[in-house]
Design a protein around this motif. Structure first.
Motif, mmCIF file in Angstrom:
data_model
loop_
_atom_site.group_PDB
_atom_site.id
_atom_site.type_symbol
_atom_site.label_atom_id
_atom_site.label_comp_id
_atom_site.label_asym_id
_atom_site.label_seq_id
_atom_site.Cartn_x
_atom_site.Cartn_y
_atom_site.Cartn_z
ATOM 1 N N ALA A 256 -39.525 4.497 19.568
ATOM 2 C CA ALA A 256 -40.275 3.251 19.824
ATOM 3 C C ALA A 256 -39.901 2.175 18.803
ATOM 4 O O ALA A 256 -39.820 0.979 19.147
ATOM 5 N N ASP A 257 -39.658 2.578 17.555
ATOM 6 C CA ASP A 257 -39.247 1.624 16.520
ATOM 7 C C ASP A 257 -37.861 1.057 16.819
ATOM 8 O O ASP A 257 -37.608 -0.139 16.631
ATOM 9 N N VAL A 258 -36.953 1.929 17.278
ATOM 10 C CA VAL A 258 -35.593 1.476 17.607
ATOM 11 C C VAL A 258 -35.638 0.496 18.772
ATOM 12 O O VAL A 258 -34.948 -0.531 18.769
ATOM 13 N N GLU A 259 -36.487 0.794 19.759
ATOM 14 C CA GLU A 259 -36.630 -0.114 20.905
ATOM 15 C C GLU A 259 -37.185 -1.468 20.458
ATOM 16 O O GLU A 259 -36.734 -2.530 20.925
ATOM 17 N N TYR A 260 -38.132 -1.442 19.530
ATOM 18 C CA TYR A 260 -38.711 -2.674 18.986
ATOM 19 C C TYR A 260 -37.635 -3.489 18.259
ATOM 20 O O TYR A 260 -37.541 -4.728 18.436
ATOM 21 N N MET A 265 -33.687 -8.079 18.157
ATOM 22 C CA MET A 265 -32.329 -8.583 17.917
ATOM 23 C C MET A 265 -31.751 -9.264 19.146
ATOM 24 O O MET A 265 -30.998 -10.231 19.035
ATOM 25 N N PHE A 266 -32.092 -8.772 20.321
ATOM 26 C CA PHE A 266 -31.535 -9.360 21.537
ATOM 27 C C PHE A 266 -32.294 -10.608 22.006
ATOM 28 O O PHE A 266 -31.705 -11.531 22.573
ATOM 29 N N ASN A 267 -33.622 -10.647 21.755
ATOM 30 C CA ASN A 267 -34.439 -11.671 22.407
ATOM 31 C C ASN A 267 -35.054 -12.712 21.469
ATOM 32 O O ASN A 267 -35.312 -13.834 21.895
ATOM 33 N N ASP A 268 -35.312 -12.339 20.204
ATOM 34 C CA ASP A 268 -35.986 -13.281 19.315
ATOM 35 C C ASP A 268 -34.989 -14.189 18.596
ATOM 36 O O ASP A 268 -33.810 -13.859 18.456
ATOM 37 N N GLU A 269 -35.505 -15.300 18.127
ATOM 38 C CA GLU A 269 -34.708 -16.217 17.306
ATOM 39 C C GLU A 269 -34.348 -15.521 15.995
ATOM 40 O O GLU A 269 -35.050 -14.616 15.544
ATOM 41 N N PHE A 270 -33.221 -15.909 15.377
ATOM 42 C CA PHE A 270 -32.647 -15.181 14.243
ATOM 43 C C PHE A 270 -33.670 -14.922 13.143
ATOM 44 O O PHE A 270 -33.855 -13.774 12.705
ATOM 45 N N SER A 271 -34.332 -15.950 12.646
ATOM 46 C CA SER A 271 -35.246 -15.783 11.512
ATOM 47 C C SER A 271 -36.460 -14.924 11.889
ATOM 48 O O SER A 271 -36.946 -14.119 11.072
ATOM 49 N N THR A 272 -36.937 -15.075 13.141
ATOM 50 C CA THR A 272 -38.076 -14.268 13.604
ATOM 51 C C THR A 272 -37.688 -12.795 13.675
ATOM 52 O O THR A 272 -38.429 -11.914 13.228
ATOM 53 N N ALA A 273 -36.508 -12.533 14.255
ATOM 54 C CA ALA A 273 -36.038 -11.153 14.367
ATOM 55 C C ALA A 273 -35.841 -10.536 12.986
ATOM 56 O O ALA A 273 -36.227 -9.385 12.741
ATOM 57 N N LEU A 337 -27.633 -8.446 12.248
ATOM 58 C CA LEU A 337 -28.365 -9.323 13.159
ATOM 59 C C LEU A 337 -27.457 -10.440 13.682
ATOM 60 O O LEU A 337 -27.500 -10.803 14.863
ATOM 61 N N GLY A 338 -26.590 -10.979 12.806
ATOM 62 C CA GLY A 338 -25.643 -12.011 13.236
ATOM 63 C C GLY A 338 -24.688 -11.491 14.304
ATOM 64 O O GLY A 338 -24.392 -12.191 15.287
ATOM 65 N N ALA A 347 -22.307 -11.951 26.092
ATOM 66 C CA ALA A 347 -22.882 -11.490 27.346
ATOM 67 C C ALA A 347 -23.247 -12.668 28.246
ATOM 68 O O ALA A 347 -23.053 -12.613 29.470
ATOM 69 N N ALA A 348 -23.759 -13.749 27.625
ATOM 70 C CA ALA A 348 -24.104 -14.940 28.388
ATOM 71 C C ALA A 348 -22.857 -15.587 28.997
ATOM 72 O O ALA A 348 -22.865 -16.021 30.168
ATOM 73 N N GLN A 349 -21.782 -15.649 28.218
ATOM 74 C CA GLN A 349 -20.515 -16.205 28.724
ATOM 75 C C GLN A 349 -19.972 -15.363 29.886
ATOM 76 O O GLN A 349 -19.452 -15.903 30.878
ATOM 77 N N HIS A 350 -20.118 -14.040 29.769
ATOM 78 C CA HIS A 350 -19.661 -13.148 30.833
ATOM 79 C C HIS A 350 -20.458 -13.401 32.109
ATOM 80 O O HIS A 350 -19.908 -13.427 33.222
#
Length: 354
Positions: A256-260, A265-273, A337-338, A347-350
């Motif tokens: 559950a921690d790994v999923e969090y 990393m995939f969805n939040d803004e850099f500083s928030t993540a 994280l970067g 992924a977005a470009q793809h």
């Protein structure tokens, strides 16, 4: 003037003395590590490597045991196999006919020249025809010691057989390898581990849940020794061995921690993540190297473009390598994280190109 003094000494009955001795033996057994307590006593007790066991049985039946080289991952039964062979060969003479050394401790040329050479040079005493030298973790031996060992193996073949045990066969010099019959021990399969795990849990009165069993199999990677050590630690610390107990005992992040972490990393803004992951690491005492290992396995189940996957795997390896070299975890976390943010852009470009 002399004084005679009579002292009444307590008389211990013979039967009572035996009872005390048995209690001491039983108490010693109770405090043994389970790895030793449940180590297979015979080749028939081994739960895996059946082809190797059958071949060794044939060697011993014909009294033609060669020099042996056992290699493979930890906890796959290498040491247990040769100890079971030795007990079958020598029986009650085991202690005088077997020299067992851990080469990670005794790894210099002095050991080869003194202990091994002295043991090997004495002629056989019993009818078995040869003695046995077991060199565990031999991949830790120095090159010079291995070169000296090569000559000892060659010179005392009439008196002694050698069993060399290692995790990495590439660290054993070719001259020693060529003098031995090699056997590779593969990681244990889940069904092989499960049967022994259930038996030990029942014997020790461990309340082992199904999710706890799956967690043990997941963190062990086919290493029976690791499973038993974790199970014993969990049983000592918790009344009930479940998934949470297993992961807390090993210090690895929960699924559950790994999923969090992955979601951040995939969805939040850099500083928030970064803030979320740093806070989770502090609260649960997670090591970044363990997080990277779990992320690597988690990525296998994700549906992401090939370019993004390859990019992430390449840079995960780089971050892990830098951590192994002593790099600062806080710096490497920002790098990790970067890399994920760049993978999201790939992924977005793809998706746009599609």
């Amino acid at each position: 003037m002399s004084f005679a003094m009579e002292v009444d000494l307590p008389v211990r009955s013979k039967g009572k003395g035996k009872s005390v001795e048995m209690d001491v033996v039983e108490d010693a057994k109770r405090h043994l590590p389970w790895v030793e307590k449940y180590r297979p006593a015979t080749l028939d007790d081994l739960v895996s490597q059946q082809e190797i066991s059958a071949t060794l049985q044939n060697f011993m039946r014909q009294n033609r045991l060669p020099h042996l080289l056992f290699y493979g991952p930890p906890g796959t039964g290498k040491t247990s196999t040769i100890l079971a062979c030795a007990r079958q060969l020598f029986g009650e003479h085991f202690s005088s006919m077997v020299l067992e050394l851990n080469a990670s401790d005794d790894r210099g040329i002095e050991v080869v020249r003194e202990q091994i050479k002295n043991f090997s040079s004495t002629r056989r005493v019993f009818e078995t025809g040869f003695k046995l030298v077991i060199l565990d973790e031999a991949d830790a031996m120095t090159q010079v010691a291995q070169s000296a060992l090569r000559r000892v193996i060659e010179k005392y073949t009439t008196n002694v057989r050698f069993c060399i045990i290692c995790n990495y066969v590439s660290k054993i010099i070719p001259a020693v390898q060529s003098r031995c019959t090699r056997f590779r021990f593969a990681p244990l399969k889940s069904e092989q581990i499960t049967a022994r795990l259930n038996m030990i849990a029942e014997q020790e009165g461990v309340q082992l849940t199904e999710d706890g069993k799956l967690a043990l199999l997941r963190v062990s990677n086919g290493d029976m020794r690791r499973i038993l050590n974790i199970l014993q630690a969990c049983h000592a610390a918790y009344d009930r061995v479940d998934e949470a107990a297993v992961y807390q005992s090993t210090g690895q992040p929960l699924p559950a921690d790994v999923e969090y972490i992955m979601h951040a990393m995939f969805n939040d803004e850099f500083s928030t993540a970064h803030s979320k992951i740093a806070q989770l690491r502090t609260e649960k005492g997670l090591a970044l190297a363990d997080i990277i290992t779990e992320i690597h396995e988690y990525l296998d189940g994700l549906q992401i473009p090939v370019t993004a996957r390859l990019y992430l795997l390449d840079h995960l390896a780089n971050v892990e390598h830098r951590l192994a070299g002593g790099a600062h975890e806080a710096v490497q976390l920002t790098a990790l994280l970067g890399h994920f943010k760049i993978a999201v852009d790939l992924a977005a470009q793809h998706a746009t190109a599609q």
